[in-house]
Design a protein around this motif. Structure first.
Motif, PDB file in Angstrom:
ATOM      1  N   LEU A 225       0.819  -1.213   0.000  1.00 58.72           N
ATOM      2  CA  LEU A 225       0.000   0.000   0.000  1.00 58.72           C
ATOM      3  C   LEU A 225       0.851   1.259   0.000  1.00 58.72           C
ATOM      4  O   LEU A 225       0.541   2.234  -0.669  1.00 58.72           O
ATOM      5  CB  LEU A 225      -0.914   0.025   1.235  1.00 58.72           C
ATOM      6  CG  LEU A 225      -2.019  -1.024   1.305  1.00 58.72           C
ATOM      7  CD1 LEU A 225      -2.806  -0.849   2.599  1.00 58.72           C
ATOM      8  CD2 LEU A 225      -2.952  -0.911   0.115  1.00 58.72           C
TER       9      LEU A 225
ATOM     10  N   PRO B 259      -0.910  -4.378   2.695  1.00 55.20           N
ATOM     11  CA  PRO B 259      -2.325  -4.536   3.030  1.00 55.20           C
ATOM     12  C   PRO B 259      -2.504  -5.424   4.254  1.00 55.20           C
ATOM     13  O   PRO B 259      -1.857  -6.470   4.378  1.00 55.20           O
ATOM     14  CB  PRO B 259      -2.919  -5.187   1.778  1.00 55.20           C
ATOM     15  CG  PRO B 259      -1.957  -4.893   0.683  1.00 55.20           C
ATOM     16  CD  PRO B 259      -0.611  -4.857   1.329  1.00 55.20           C
TER      17      PRO B 259
ATOM     18  N   GLU C 115      -0.248   3.027  -3.207  1.00 53.97           N
ATOM     19  CA  GLU C 115      -0.875   2.225  -4.271  1.00 53.97           C
ATOM     20  C   GLU C 115      -0.475   2.710  -5.662  1.00 53.97           C
ATOM     21  O   GLU C 115      -1.309   2.883  -6.543  1.00 53.97           O
ATOM     22  CB  GLU C 115      -2.397   2.231  -4.110  1.00 53.97           C
ATOM     23  CG  GLU C 115      -2.870   1.463  -2.884  1.00 53.97           C
ATOM     24  CD  GLU C 115      -4.360   1.215  -2.899  1.00 53.97           C
ATOM     25  OE1 GLU C 115      -5.124   2.137  -3.217  1.00 53.97           O
ATOM     26  OE2 GLU C 115      -4.766   0.072  -2.589  1.00 53.97           O
TER      27      GLU C 115
ATOM     28  N   GLY D 175      -5.223   8.462  -0.679  1.00 55.59           N
ATOM     29  CA  GLY D 175      -5.450   7.341   0.233  1.00 55.59           C
ATOM     30  C   GLY D 175      -4.718   7.403   1.545  1.00 55.59           C
ATOM     31  O   GLY D 175      -4.728   6.424   2.302  1.00 55.59           O
TER      32      GLY D 175
ATOM     33  N   ARG E 295     -12.291   6.472   5.034  1.00 57.15           N
ATOM     34  CA  ARG E 295     -11.764   5.188   4.566  1.00 57.15           C
ATOM     35  C   ARG E 295     -10.401   5.304   3.883  1.00 57.15           C
ATOM     36  O   ARG E 295     -10.214   4.858   2.737  1.00 57.15           O
ATOM     37  CB  ARG E 295     -12.753   4.524   3.601  1.00 57.15           C
ATOM     38  CG  ARG E 295     -14.196   4.502   4.069  1.00 57.15           C
ATOM     39  CD  ARG E 295     -14.357   3.781   5.370  1.00 57.15           C
ATOM     40  NE  ARG E 295     -14.094   2.354   5.246  1.00 57.15           N
ATOM     41  CZ  ARG E 295     -13.899   1.544   6.291  1.00 57.15           C
ATOM     42  NH1 ARG E 295     -13.920   2.027   7.516  1.00 57.15           N
ATOM     43  NH2 ARG E 295     -13.676   0.262   6.104  1.00 57.15           N
TER      44      ARG E 295
ATOM     45  N   ARG F 115      -6.685   4.399   2.670  1.00 54.73           N
ATOM     46  CA  ARG F 115      -6.008   3.127   2.466  1.00 54.73           C
ATOM     47  C   ARG F 115      -4.889   2.959   3.482  1.00 54.73           C
ATOM     48  O   ARG F 115      -4.592   1.852   3.911  1.00 54.73           O
ATOM     49  CB  ARG F 115      -5.439   3.053   1.040  1.00 54.73           C
ATOM     50  CG  ARG F 115      -6.496   3.105  -0.039  1.00 54.73           C
ATOM     51  CD  ARG F 115      -7.382   1.879  -0.002  1.00 54.73           C
ATOM     52  NE  ARG F 115      -6.655   0.668  -0.345  1.00 54.73           N
ATOM     53  CZ  ARG F 115      -7.023  -0.558   0.032  1.00 54.73           C
ATOM     54  NH1 ARG F 115      -8.095  -0.728   0.797  1.00 54.73           N
ATOM     55  NH2 ARG F 115      -6.314  -1.612  -0.330  1.00 54.73           N
ATOM     56  N   VAL F 116      -4.251   4.069   3.842  1.00 49.46           N
ATOM     57  CA  VAL F 116      -3.171   4.065   4.823  1.00 49.46           C
ATOM     58  C   VAL F 116      -3.522   5.072   5.909  1.00 49.46           C
ATOM     59  O   VAL F 116      -3.714   6.258   5.624  1.00 49.46           O
ATOM     60  CB  VAL F 116      -1.823   4.442   4.176  1.00 49.46           C
ATOM     61  CG1 VAL F 116      -0.739   4.574   5.245  1.00 49.46           C
ATOM     62  CG2 VAL F 116      -1.418   3.423   3.114  1.00 49.46           C
TER      63      VAL F 116
ATOM     64  N   TYR G 284      -9.467  -2.387  11.475  1.00 48.99           N
ATOM     65  CA  TYR G 284      -9.369  -1.606  10.242  1.00 48.99           C
ATOM     66  C   TYR G 284      -8.297  -2.191   9.326  1.00 48.99           C
ATOM     67  O   TYR G 284      -8.504  -2.319   8.108  1.00 48.99           O
ATOM     68  CB  TYR G 284      -9.054  -0.147  10.574  1.00 48.99           C
ATOM     69  CG  TYR G 284      -9.235   0.799   9.403  1.00 48.99           C
ATOM     70  CD1 TYR G 284     -10.505   1.070   8.903  1.00 48.99           C
ATOM     71  CD2 TYR G 284      -8.142   1.421   8.805  1.00 48.99           C
ATOM     72  CE1 TYR G 284     -10.673   1.946   7.841  1.00 48.99           C
ATOM     73  CE2 TYR G 284      -8.303   2.290   7.744  1.00 48.99           C
ATOM     74  CZ  TYR G 284      -9.575   2.547   7.262  1.00 48.99           C
ATOM     75  OH  TYR G 284      -9.747   3.401   6.209  1.00 48.99           O
ATOM     76  N   ALA G 285      -7.176  -2.575   9.888  1.00 48.99           N
ATOM     77  CA  ALA G 285      -6.120  -3.190   9.085  1.00 48.99           C
ATOM     78  C   ALA G 285      -6.582  -4.511   8.482  1.00 48.99           C
ATOM     79  O   ALA G 285      -6.243  -4.832   7.342  1.00 48.99           O
ATOM     80  CB  ALA G 285      -4.867  -3.399   9.936  1.00 48.99           C
TER      81      ALA G 285
ATOM     82  N   GLU H 186      -9.223  -5.214   7.237  1.00 49.63           N
ATOM     83  CA  GLU H 186     -10.010  -4.994   6.021  1.00 49.63           C
ATOM     84  C   GLU H 186      -9.131  -4.873   4.779  1.00 49.63           C
ATOM     85  O   GLU H 186      -9.625  -4.602   3.692  1.00 49.63           O
ATOM     86  CB  GLU H 186     -10.849  -3.718   6.172  1.00 49.63           C
ATOM     87  CG  GLU H 186     -11.880  -3.782   7.289  1.00 49.63           C
ATOM     88  CD  GLU H 186     -12.625  -2.478   7.453  1.00 49.63           C
ATOM     89  OE1 GLU H 186     -12.486  -1.585   6.580  1.00 49.63           O
ATOM     90  OE2 GLU H 186     -13.367  -2.324   8.438  1.00 49.63           O
TER      91      GLU H 186
ATOM     92  N   ARG I 210      -6.392  -2.767   4.762  1.00 42.52           N
ATOM     93  CA  ARG I 210      -5.784  -1.443   4.779  1.00 42.52           C
ATOM     94  C   ARG I 210      -4.521  -1.481   5.622  1.00 42.52           C
ATOM     95  O   ARG I 210      -4.199  -2.504   6.231  1.00 42.52           O
ATOM     96  CB  ARG I 210      -6.794  -0.417   5.305  1.00 42.52           C
ATOM     97  CG  ARG I 210      -8.058  -0.401   4.453  1.00 42.52           C
ATOM     98  CD  ARG I 210      -9.172   0.437   5.051  1.00 42.52           C
ATOM     99  NE  ARG I 210     -10.406   0.191   4.330  1.00 42.52           N
ATOM    100  CZ  ARG I 210     -10.783   0.828   3.222  1.00 42.52           C
ATOM    101  NH1 ARG I 210     -10.007   1.774   2.719  1.00 42.52           N
ATOM    102  NH2 ARG I 210     -11.915   0.541   2.622  1.00 42.52           N
TER     103      ARG I 210
END
Length: 245
Positions: free
Chosen positions: A1, A26, A61, A77, A163, A165-166, A191-192, A194, A196
């Motif tokens: 990520l 991820p 990403e 993100g 939301r 990504r990081v 959360y991770a 998921e 992320r």
């Protein structure tokens, strides 16, 4: 990520970062321990677009976000959970609902013709209040009246609401009671899971070791190698934190 290569910042930017390189995958939590004033804030702000690098790259990403500003970083993100809850995290004189809406002011479901849709804002806030157990559970409550733990729940709810990504977290459990600390840590871990990534900066070596899938330390702007906790020790990380490693 997230891929950071050769990141450096200038001497005018607090503690200069020196050739910082690492990755975040991820579903991964990376814990970075350090004594305040050794570059944690500078690294977090550089990753979130609030501090321009002198050199190096920051890629989320596949998209380069280094030096492009916080809005580009957010759209790319990267999200930041600040440790300065009252000074940077909230507007204390405004309500819980208004504070939760601060990062969504370009969301057409919340803003119409330049005006806040306050009924929608309160409804969404009520859902977040229930999910994160913010007390008192009233969207119109001024944030200045909340306890430190409930302010942290609020800023965490807002950070996760967009939301990223990081998610970059500066001392997310600092000053919290044991119950709230566990809740915050469990929320970040979920959360991770998921898919992320979570980057956790902490003053506590034990927290970084227990919470991180990989762990390292910052000292005077230099980052140690990130390794699984089983491959290092609290003593080894602690020595690096004070320049003895």
């Amino acid at each position: 990520l997230l891929e950071v290569v050769g990141l450096c910042t200038g001497a005018d930017a607090g503690v200069p970062l020196v050739d910082v390189s690492f990755t975040l995958g991820p579903g991964e939590v990376v814990g970075i321990a350090g004594v305040d004033g050794n570059g944690q804030r500078e690294l977090a702000e550089a990753l979130a677009g609030f501090r321009a690098p002198a050199s190096g790259t920051i890629v989320v990403e596949g998209r380069s976000i280094g030096g492009s500003g916080p809005e580009v970083a957010r759209q790319g993100g990267a999200g930041l959970l600040t440790d300065d809850r009252l000074g940077e995290g909230v507007v204390p004189s405004r309500s819980i609902a208004e504070n939760l809406a601060l990062t969504r002011l370009r969301d057409e479901t919340l803003v119409r013709f330049g005006l806040l849709r306050r009924r929608v804002m309160r409804r969404d806030a009520a859902e977040q209040i229930q999910r994160f157990d913010v007390r008192p559970p009233d969207p119109d409550t001024p944030v200045a009246t909340l306890s430190g733990g409930n302010v942290q729940k609020l800023v965490l709810a807002r950070a996760l609401g967009v939301r990223p990504r990081v998610l970059i977290c500066l001392k997310p459990t600092s000053g919290l009671d044991a119950r709230t600390t566990r809740n915050v840590q469990n929320t970040l871990r979920d959360y991770a899971r998921e898919g992320r990534g979570v980057l956790l900066f902490s003053n506590e070596v034990e927290e970084a070791m227990v919470f991180g899938d990989r762990v390292g330390a910052l000292y005077r702007g230099r980052l140690s190698p990130l390794v699984p906790p089983r491959e290092t020790s609290i003593a080894a990380i602690g020595r690096f934190m004070v320049g003895a490693g």
